[in-house]
Design a protein around this motif. Structure first.
Motif, PDB file in Angstrom:
ATOM      1  N   SER A  16     120.163 -86.029  -9.192  1.00 31.66           N
ATOM      2  CA  SER A  16     119.361 -87.211  -8.865  1.00 31.66           C
ATOM      3  C   SER A  16     118.946 -87.244  -7.413  1.00 31.66           C
ATOM      4  CB  SER A  16     120.147 -88.488  -9.168  1.00 31.66           C
ATOM      5  OG  SER A  16     120.439 -88.548 -10.517  1.00 31.66           O
ATOM      6  N   SER A  17     119.699 -86.560  -6.565  1.00 32.38           N
ATOM      7  CA  SER A  17     119.395 -86.615  -5.140  1.00 32.38           C
ATOM      8  C   SER A  17     118.240 -85.701  -4.746  1.00 32.38           C
ATOM      9  CB  SER A  17     120.635 -86.223  -4.338  1.00 32.38           C
ATOM     10  OG  SER A  17     120.927 -84.862  -4.568  1.00 32.38           O
ATOM     11  N   LEU A  18     117.774 -84.887  -5.678  1.00 32.73           N
ATOM     12  CA  LEU A  18     116.714 -83.946  -5.329  1.00 32.73           C
ATOM     13  C   LEU A  18     115.373 -84.642  -5.149  1.00 32.73           C
ATOM     14  CD1 LEU A  18     117.447 -80.999  -7.767  1.00 32.73           C
ATOM     15  CD2 LEU A  18     117.968 -81.118  -5.340  1.00 32.73           C
ATOM     16  N   THR A  19     114.640 -84.145  -4.187  1.00 27.45           N
ATOM     17  CA  THR A  19     113.275 -84.646  -3.991  1.00 27.45           C
ATOM     18  C   THR A  19     112.425 -84.020  -5.068  1.00 27.45           C
ATOM     19  OG1 THR A  19     113.790 -84.098  -1.701  1.00 27.45           O
ATOM     20  CG2 THR A  19     111.640 -85.073  -2.145  1.00 27.45           C
ATOM     21  N   ARG A  20     112.439 -84.594  -6.226  1.00 27.67           N
ATOM     22  CA  ARG A  20     111.915 -83.851  -7.358  1.00 27.67           C
ATOM     23  C   ARG A  20     110.419 -83.960  -7.565  1.00 27.67           C
ATOM     24  NH1 ARG A  20     111.839 -87.226 -12.046  1.00 27.67           N
ATOM     25  NH2 ARG A  20     112.464 -89.324 -11.538  1.00 27.67           N
ATOM     26  N   GLU A  21     109.728 -84.703  -6.738  1.00 28.22           N
ATOM     27  CA  GLU A  21     108.329 -84.968  -7.047  1.00 28.22           C
ATOM     28  C   GLU A  21     107.430 -83.791  -6.738  1.00 28.22           C
ATOM     29  OE1 GLU A  21     110.579 -88.392  -5.611  1.00 28.22           O
ATOM     30  OE2 GLU A  21     109.401 -87.174  -4.246  1.00 28.22           O
ATOM     31  N   PHE A  22     106.400 -83.642  -7.529  1.00 25.22           N
ATOM     32  CA  PHE A  22     105.270 -82.801  -7.170  1.00 25.22           C
ATOM     33  C   PHE A  22     104.488 -83.569  -6.115  1.00 25.22           C
ATOM     34  CE2 PHE A  22     105.368 -79.578 -10.440  1.00 25.22           C
ATOM     35  CZ  PHE A  22     106.074 -80.176 -11.464  1.00 25.22           C
ATOM     36  N   ASN A  23     104.060 -82.914  -5.060  1.00 24.01           N
ATOM     37  CA  ASN A  23     103.347 -83.612  -3.991  1.00 24.01           C
ATOM     38  C   ASN A  23     102.045 -84.235  -4.482  1.00 24.01           C
ATOM     39  OD1 ASN A  23     105.255 -83.240  -1.989  1.00 24.01           O
ATOM     40  ND2 ASN A  23     104.511 -81.188  -1.524  1.00 24.01           N
ATOM     41  N   SER A  24     101.285 -83.482  -5.221  1.00 27.14           N
ATOM     42  CA  SER A  24     100.142 -84.079  -5.919  1.00 27.14           C
ATOM     43  C   SER A  24      99.999 -83.348  -7.234  1.00 27.14           C
ATOM     44  CB  SER A  24      98.864 -83.984  -5.088  1.00 27.14           C
ATOM     45  OG  SER A  24      98.847 -82.801  -4.352  1.00 27.14           O
ATOM     46  N   PRO A  25     100.532 -83.924  -8.275  1.00 27.44           N
ATOM     47  CA  PRO A  25     100.631 -83.209  -9.556  1.00 27.44           C
ATOM     48  C   PRO A  25      99.266 -82.801 -10.078  1.00 27.44           C
ATOM     49  CG  PRO A  25     101.679 -85.385  -9.676  1.00 27.44           C
ATOM     50  CD  PRO A  25     101.059 -85.286  -8.337  1.00 27.44           C
ATOM     51  N   LYS A  26      99.207 -81.637 -10.648  1.00 26.95           N
ATOM     52  CA  LYS A  26      97.950 -81.124 -11.166  1.00 26.95           C
ATOM     53  C   LYS A  26      97.869 -81.420 -12.659  1.00 26.95           C
ATOM     54  CE  LYS A  26      97.705 -77.544  -7.648  1.00 26.95           C
ATOM     55  NZ  LYS A  26      99.014 -77.702  -7.007  1.00 26.95           N
ATOM     56  N   VAL A  27      96.906 -82.258 -12.978  1.00 22.82           N
ATOM     57  CA  VAL A  27      96.788 -82.708 -14.357  1.00 22.82           C
ATOM     58  C   VAL A  27      96.535 -81.550 -15.321  1.00 22.82           C
ATOM     59  CG1 VAL A  27      95.362 -84.100 -15.894  1.00 22.82           C
ATOM     60  CG2 VAL A  27      96.012 -84.993 -13.672  1.00 22.82           C
ATOM     61  N   GLU A  28      95.736 -80.598 -14.881  1.00 24.99           N
ATOM     62  CA  GLU A  28      95.374 -79.512 -15.801  1.00 24.99           C
ATOM     63  C   GLU A  28      96.560 -78.615 -16.131  1.00 24.99           C
ATOM     64  OE1 GLU A  28      94.382 -79.803 -12.751  1.00 24.99           O
ATOM     65  OE2 GLU A  28      94.570 -77.896 -11.672  1.00 24.99           O
ATOM     66  N   LEU A  29      97.611 -78.667 -15.280  1.00 27.01           N
ATOM     67  CA  LEU A  29      98.810 -77.900 -15.570  1.00 27.01           C
ATOM     68  C   LEU A  29      99.859 -78.762 -16.277  1.00 27.01           C
ATOM     69  CD1 LEU A  29      99.226 -75.883 -12.240  1.00 27.01           C
ATOM     70  CD2 LEU A  29      98.319 -75.060 -14.407  1.00 27.01           C
ATOM     71  N   GLU A  30      99.490 -80.018 -16.516  1.00 29.70           N
ATOM     72  CA  GLU A  30     100.401 -80.966 -17.175  1.00 29.70           C
ATOM     73  C   GLU A  30     101.726 -81.040 -16.437  1.00 29.70           C
ATOM     74  OE1 GLU A  30     100.439 -80.957 -21.540  1.00 29.70           O
ATOM     75  OE2 GLU A  30      99.129 -79.221 -21.435  1.00 29.70           O
ATOM     76  N   GLN A  31     101.642 -81.231 -15.131  1.00 32.85           N
ATOM     77  CA  GLN A  31     102.859 -81.266 -14.331  1.00 32.85           C
ATOM     78  C   GLN A  31     103.488 -82.644 -14.354  1.00 32.85           C
ATOM     79  OE1 GLN A  31     101.362 -79.856 -10.582  1.00 32.85           O
ATOM     80  NE2 GLN A  31     102.071 -77.786 -10.975  1.00 32.85           N
ATOM     81  N   TYR A  32     104.715 -82.691 -14.771  1.00 35.80           N
ATOM     82  CA  TYR A  32     105.503 -83.893 -14.611  1.00 35.80           C
ATOM     83  C   TYR A  32     106.948 -83.461 -14.421  1.00 35.80           C
ATOM     84  CZ  TYR A  32     106.175 -83.020 -19.571  1.00 35.80           C
ATOM     85  OH  TYR A  32     106.442 -82.419 -20.760  1.00 35.80           O
TER      86      TYR A  32
END
Lengths: 290, 159
Positions: A16-32
């Motif tokens: 849970s402590s990880l900075t897990r976010e994509f900085n700006s997720p790329k929709v075409e790669l379906e990043q979540y």
């Protein structure tokens, strides 16, 4: 049993402590991002099945920001390799790895799972003898040919061998874990390709997520077409994924998801784990854009 | 005023630019599993290493881990990769490992065994390739390594 739950909770807390976010997720790669809870569940289950841990090697296919592979490394898996096509995601993954000081056990590789573009139907009839041939489907690309529906103009076929874009030898790791794109961005079938690629890379087992709506088709394909009789759903969950469907008016959608385990090698019985809705308070395991 | 000036100069010199030491750098263990599958390759293995930035970073050895990894690697490819690292002359000293894969007996807990194990550990884990290229032995295609991560994404016509 209590021991397993403790491990699960400890693992989830660490993740849970990880900075897990994509900085700006790329929709075409379906990043979540894969949530800490989800990653902890999958990895705990895999440890119960002896698919991860000391003496095992692991590959995270489409590792994104690295949640699954970090979880795998935290349970002392010998060697963990994360593969993703997006350099921005890999940057975040590197930060996460450094944050938990696992630079010596986790390695990263930039590569992309590919499918073979398929000829349009008219062309398929004309070139009947080429159907099924590996090297022939050059594809016409989107927008060309007679089809006016963009969604159907870039059909793909599975690549069954090691020419699938992933530069690794067959059966190079014990276990592959993957949270694949679901094929909603003009890449229908990509989750099946991820699964196929995973089965060639793994020596022992594959853990992969798929939409529940595809369950029977998938299991049939895996068991009958691919010849892996021991493939089953080992957990059920809900993903909260924003903006996945163009024709939906909602901002986000709950997608019912199966966690499938495919036994690729030889083994004893597998064990159903802690993540079934019956066993936990949380029925919904969420992952979404930040 | 002069004190202030000296302080200003001093603090400016203190500002150093940290070199990128992102430690998820490619190790020879990873290289051992990589295989080029560019269209037109027959074997694509092992990839040649053409490095421009390599460092050695000591890490504690886990003997059991080294022994287990040794069973998984292609040993001749490991020896070959080490040779390429040595020939790059980017490291002041490069460990020596046996030319033939050591047996379990070679790695027993004698001094000799431990020395071999330590050398193998260093070769598998402590050599970091940060920048350079991996080259397909069949097609000559170069894959860049940047910040320790090999980029092996194929172009559309290479699949």
């Amino acid at each position: 049993h209590t021991h397993k739950i403790m491990r699960l909770k400890h693992l989830e807390a660490s993740l849970s402590s990880l900075t897990r976010e994509f900085n700006s997720p790329k929709v075409e790669l379906e990043q979540y991002p894969t949530s800490a809870h989800l990653a902890a569940c999958v990895v705990s289950l895999a440890v119960d099945n002896e698919d991860l841990g000391v003496g095992r090697s692991c590959l995270d296919l489409g590792c994104g920001t690295g949640m699954l592979m970090i979880a795998a490394s935290m349970v002392d898996t010998d060697f963990v390799l994360g593969v993703d096509c997006d350099p921005d995601a890999l940057d975040v993954a590197q930060e996460n790895i450094e944050q938990v000081e696992l630079e010596d056990t986790i390695q990263l590789l930039q590569a992309q799972v590919r499918m073979k573009p398929r000829l349009l139907q008219e062309d398929q009839k004309a070139n009947k003898k080429n159907r099924g041939g590996r090297g022939r489907g050059r594809g016409r690309g989107p927008g060309r040919g007679r089809g006016s529906n963009p969604a159907s103009s870039t059909k793909h076929t599975l690549i069954m061998d090691n020419k699938d874009g992933i530069p690794l030898k067959n059966h190079c790791v014990d276990t592959v874990v993957t949270n694949p794109p679901f094929g909603t961005k003009d890449n229908a079938g990509i989750d099946l390709q991820f699964l196929r690629t995973a089965t060639r890379l793994a020596k022992r087992a594959v853990y992969s997520f798929h939409k529940r709506s595809t369950r029977s088709f998938l299991l049939k394909t895996i068991q009958e077409d691919w010849g892996f009789p021991d493939a089953k759903v080992v957990a059920e969950m809900s993903f909260d994924i924003p903006n996945m469907y163009k024709f939906h008016n909602q901002k986000s959608k709950d997608v019912e998801v199966d966690l499938i385990r495919v036994l690729v090698g030889n083994e004893e019985s597998s064990i159903e784990g802690e993540c079934n809705p019956d066993n936990t308070d949380e029925e919904e395991i969420t992952g979404g854009y930040i | 005023f002069s004190c202030f000036l000296i302080l200003a100069i001093f603090s400016r010199n203190q500002k150093t630019t940290l070199l990128s030491t992102t430690n998820t750098n490619m190790r020879l263990l990873t290289h051992n599993f990589l295989q080029s599958n560019v269209k037109g390759t027959t074997k694509g293995y092992p990839l040649k290493i053409e490095a421009t930035n390599i460092i050695m970073e000591e890490s504690p050895m886990d003997a059991g881990l080294v022994t287990r990894m040794l069973e998984k690697v292609n040993y001749p490819a490991l020896v070959g990769a080490l040779e390429e690292i040595r020939n790059s002359q980017l490291l002041s000293s490069v460990p020596e490992i046996p030319h033939e894969q050591p047996s379990a007996r070679d790695l027993d807990s004698t001094d000799d065994g431990n020395n071999i194990l330590e050398a193998l550990h260093q070769v598998l884990f402590d050599i970091h390739v940060i920048e350079g290229h991996l080259i397909c032995p069949d097609t000559g295609r170069k894959f860049p390594i940047k910040d320790g991560i090999p980029n092996m994404i194929l172009h559309e016509d290479e699949i």
